[in-house]
Design a protein around this motif. Structure first.
Motif, PDB file in Angstrom:
ATOM      1  N   ARG A   1      33.963  52.025 -20.832  1.00  0.00           N
ATOM      2  CA  ARG A   1      32.839  51.658 -19.979  1.00  0.00           C
ATOM      3  C   ARG A   1      31.600  52.464 -20.339  1.00  0.00           C
ATOM      4  O   ARG A   1      31.683  53.432 -21.089  1.00  0.00           O
ATOM      5  CB  ARG A   1      33.217  51.863 -18.499  1.00  0.00           C
ATOM      6  CG  ARG A   1      34.479  51.118 -18.103  1.00  0.00           C
ATOM      7  CD  ARG A   1      34.616  50.957 -16.606  1.00  0.00           C
ATOM      8  NE  ARG A   1      34.540  52.205 -15.871  1.00  0.00           N
ATOM      9  CZ  ARG A   1      35.565  53.023 -15.649  1.00  0.00           C
ATOM     10  NH1 ARG A   1      36.761  52.725 -16.166  1.00  0.00           N
ATOM     11  NH2 ARG A   1      35.416  54.111 -14.942  1.00  0.00           N
ATOM     12  N   ARG A   2      30.453  52.066 -19.814  1.00  0.00           N
ATOM     13  CA  ARG A   2      29.184  52.719 -20.141  1.00  0.00           C
ATOM     14  C   ARG A   2      29.193  54.177 -19.680  1.00  0.00           C
ATOM     15  O   ARG A   2      29.638  54.493 -18.573  1.00  0.00           O
ATOM     16  CB  ARG A   2      28.011  51.988 -19.493  1.00  0.00           C
ATOM     17  CG  ARG A   2      27.843  50.570 -19.952  1.00  0.00           C
ATOM     18  CD  ARG A   2      26.671  49.892 -19.265  1.00  0.00           C
ATOM     19  NE  ARG A   2      25.394  50.270 -19.876  1.00  0.00           N
ATOM     20  CZ  ARG A   2      24.217  49.814 -19.465  1.00  0.00           C
ATOM     21  NH1 ARG A   2      24.144  48.988 -18.431  1.00  0.00           N
ATOM     22  NH2 ARG A   2      23.119  50.187 -20.078  1.00  0.00           N
ATOM     23  N   ALA A   3      28.694  55.047 -20.538  1.00  0.00           N
ATOM     24  CA  ALA A   3      28.662  56.476 -20.217  1.00  0.00           C
ATOM     25  C   ALA A   3      27.579  56.765 -19.183  1.00  0.00           C
ATOM     26  O   ALA A   3      26.552  56.084 -19.117  1.00  0.00           O
ATOM     27  CB  ALA A   3      28.399  57.287 -21.482  1.00  0.00           C
ATOM     28  N   GLN A   4      27.836  57.797 -18.381  1.00  0.00           N
ATOM     29  CA  GLN A   4      26.848  58.224 -17.402  1.00  0.00           C
ATOM     30  C   GLN A   4      26.986  59.735 -17.194  1.00  0.00           C
ATOM     31  O   GLN A   4      28.036  60.324 -17.461  1.00  0.00           O
ATOM     32  CB  GLN A   4      27.043  57.506 -16.065  1.00  0.00           C
ATOM     33  CG  GLN A   4      28.346  57.856 -15.348  1.00  0.00           C
ATOM     34  CD  GLN A   4      28.468  57.155 -14.008  1.00  0.00           C
ATOM     35  OE1 GLN A   4      27.781  56.172 -13.732  1.00  0.00           O
ATOM     36  NE2 GLN A   4      29.344  57.647 -13.149  1.00  0.00           N
ATOM     37  N   PRO A   5      25.904  60.396 -16.702  1.00  0.00           N
ATOM     38  CA  PRO A   5      25.999  61.831 -16.420  1.00  0.00           C
ATOM     39  C   PRO A   5      26.824  62.098 -15.172  1.00  0.00           C
ATOM     40  O   PRO A   5      26.939  61.238 -14.294  1.00  0.00           O
ATOM     41  CB  PRO A   5      24.537  62.248 -16.214  1.00  0.00           C
ATOM     42  CG  PRO A   5      23.841  60.994 -15.811  1.00  0.00           C
ATOM     43  CD  PRO A   5      24.561  59.858 -16.471  1.00  0.00           C
TER      44      PRO A   5
ATOM     45  N   GLU B   1      30.680  51.440 -13.938  1.00  0.00           N
ATOM     46  CA  GLU B   1      31.611  50.332 -13.748  1.00  0.00           C
ATOM     47  C   GLU B   1      31.503  49.297 -14.865  1.00  0.00           C
ATOM     48  O   GLU B   1      32.484  48.616 -15.176  1.00  0.00           O
ATOM     49  CB  GLU B   1      31.343  49.657 -12.402  1.00  0.00           C
ATOM     50  CG  GLU B   1      31.626  50.548 -11.198  1.00  0.00           C
ATOM     51  CD  GLU B   1      31.344  49.834  -9.892  1.00  0.00           C
ATOM     52  OE1 GLU B   1      30.922  48.650  -9.944  1.00  0.00           O
ATOM     53  OE2 GLU B   1      31.554  50.442  -8.827  1.00  0.00           O
ATOM     54  N   GLN B   2      30.314  49.187 -15.473  1.00  0.00           N
ATOM     55  CA  GLN B   2      30.103  48.145 -16.474  1.00  0.00           C
ATOM     56  C   GLN B   2      30.781  48.515 -17.800  1.00  0.00           C
ATOM     57  O   GLN B   2      30.807  49.679 -18.191  1.00  0.00           O
ATOM     58  CB  GLN B   2      28.604  47.941 -16.725  1.00  0.00           C
ATOM     59  CG  GLN B   2      27.795  47.615 -15.496  1.00  0.00           C
ATOM     60  CD  GLN B   2      27.336  48.860 -14.763  1.00  0.00           C
ATOM     61  OE1 GLN B   2      27.641  49.975 -15.143  1.00  0.00           O
ATOM     62  NE2 GLN B   2      26.594  48.641 -13.688  1.00  0.00           N
ATOM     63  N   PRO B   3      31.310  47.523 -18.502  1.00  0.00           N
ATOM     64  CA  PRO B   3      31.893  47.803 -19.815  1.00  0.00           C
ATOM     65  C   PRO B   3      30.817  48.236 -20.806  1.00  0.00           C
ATOM     66  O   PRO B   3      29.665  47.831 -20.699  1.00  0.00           O
ATOM     67  CB  PRO B   3      32.521  46.469 -20.222  1.00  0.00           C
ATOM     68  CG  PRO B   3      31.815  45.438 -19.413  1.00  0.00           C
ATOM     69  CD  PRO B   3      31.436  46.096 -18.120  1.00  0.00           C
ATOM     70  N   ARG B   4      31.206  49.069 -21.748  1.00  0.00           N
ATOM     71  CA  ARG B   4      30.283  49.513 -22.780  1.00  0.00           C
ATOM     72  C   ARG B   4      29.921  48.370 -23.704  1.00  0.00           C
ATOM     73  O   ARG B   4      30.783  47.583 -24.099  1.00  0.00           O
ATOM     74  CB  ARG B   4      30.906  50.654 -23.592  1.00  0.00           C
ATOM     75  CG  ARG B   4      30.063  51.111 -24.786  1.00  0.00           C
ATOM     76  CD  ARG B   4      30.738  52.251 -25.525  1.00  0.00           C
ATOM     77  NE  ARG B   4      32.065  51.914 -26.010  1.00  0.00           N
ATOM     78  CZ  ARG B   4      32.303  51.283 -27.167  1.00  0.00           C
ATOM     79  NH1 ARG B   4      31.299  50.909 -27.948  1.00  0.00           N
ATOM     80  NH2 ARG B   4      33.550  51.024 -27.529  1.00  0.00           N
TER      81      ARG B   4
END
Length: 335
Positions: free
Chosen positions: A202-206, A267-270
């Motif tokens: 999933r999309r990376a986040q801090p 939550e979103q896929p990368r």
């Protein structure tokens, strides 16, 4: 720090470096912007000049010491002696350690750690003979506490911390008037999470809480003006509030093992086609200027009580102790 000084900012094309360059420009400083991508550098230079400063964009890979040294010569030819050097350039990989190729790990180290070594060496070469100048290392809470999925970045930030402490002691021994300080970062709303090489599903986040890049920029400008302090802290986090309490290390290992994977992914896929800046600048590859902000504007904080405490040194100790105690108590309850 008087206005109009000569400042070098590495990693100036995006994120914290971009915001810091603009903040120096607001002071009327002459700012040399160092990064690899032309699109981001040109846009950053325009922002510095609109803010009231002078800008000199220089496309350089900080992993190349000779190129960085030559760039410093260009800065001094154009603007005069360098007063402030800010090391901020980095790259990384979001993945389990076993999913990072050896050459990728080596590249992260070359940019994120050795880039700081190269920048510090380049600055000292010019500052020491003049016996004046300030070097600001943009660090991280991850210089004190490693987290999963960022082994290359955490290793580099730990290395920067030890390297900077060593150099600081040498400068103190020599009674040099050149100063070196660190500004430790929390999670920041920058574009890196959409251009760093990622093998996460999933999309990376801090890791929350997330802060706007203008807050670290303010800390960097302050640190450049007051470099005698060992370090400054920009914001609090689960990591940042516990690093001062070494007895929590084992608890934190287990806590991060349970939560660190989820907390660093949205939550979103990368997007499998997202740009990657490990080997080439993402802004040149895509023709896009990414700017200072990432995609977390709605969640990012615009104030940091911990930065206020750090800038007001008299209350920092009490604030840090209280934060550490609160973080430890919260962690213990979640076990």
């Amino acid at each position: 720090m008087d206005q109009g000084r000569v400042v070098v900012v590495t990693g100036a094309s995006g994120g914290i470096g971009r915001a810091a360059a603009r903040a120096f420009g607001e002071r009327g400083d002459r700012v040399a912007l160092i990064a690899r991508g032309d699109n981001g550098l040109k846009a950053a230079a325009a922002e510095v000049e609109r803010a009231g400063g002078q800008a000199l964009p220089l496309p350089v890979d900080v992993a190349d010491h000779q190129a960085l040294d030559a760039a410093a010569d260009q800065v001094e030819q154009a603007f005069g002696p360098i007063d402030v050097w800010v090391n901020d350039a980095f790259t990384s990989v979001f993945a389990r350690f076993t999913d990072i190729e050896p050459e990728e790990f080596r590249r992260v180290t070359a940019v994120t750690y050795l880039g700081y070594v190269n920048g510090t060496r380049t600055a000292l070469k010019r500052m020491l003979p003049r016996d004046r100048g300030a070097i600001v290392q943009v660090g991280s809470a991850l210089a004190y506490r490693g987290i999963p999925l960022q082994s290359a970045y955490c290793g580099a930030k730990h290395a920067i911390q030890g390297f900077t402490e060593s150099v600081r002691c040498e400068l103190l021994h020599d009674k040099s008037n050149v100063r070196i300080t660190m500004v430790q970062m929390p999670g920041v709303n920058t574009p890196q999470f959409d251009w760093v090489l990622s093998r996460l599903p999933r999309r990376a986040q801090p890791v929350p809480p997330i802060y706007q890049p203008e807050i670290p920029a303010k800390a960097i400008v302050h640190a450049a003006a007051h470099p005698g302090r060992r370090e400054y802290w920009v914001g609090g986090s689960t990591v940042g509030t516990l690093v001062a309490n070494s007895i929590a290390a084992g608890l934190l290992d287990r806590y991060l093992a349970r939560t660190g994977f989820e907390s660093q992914q949205a939550e979103q896929p990368r997007d499998p086609d997202q740009p990657v800046n490990l080997w080439a600048p993402a802004d040149d590859t895509t023709g896009t200027d990414f700017g200072a902000h990432g995609r977390f504007d709605r969640a990012a904080k615009t104030r940091s009580p911990q930065l206020w405490a750090s800038l007001h040194h008299g209350v920092l100790g009490a604030a840090a102790a209280a934060a550490a105690a609160a973080g430890l108590a919260a962690l213990t309850r979640k076990r």
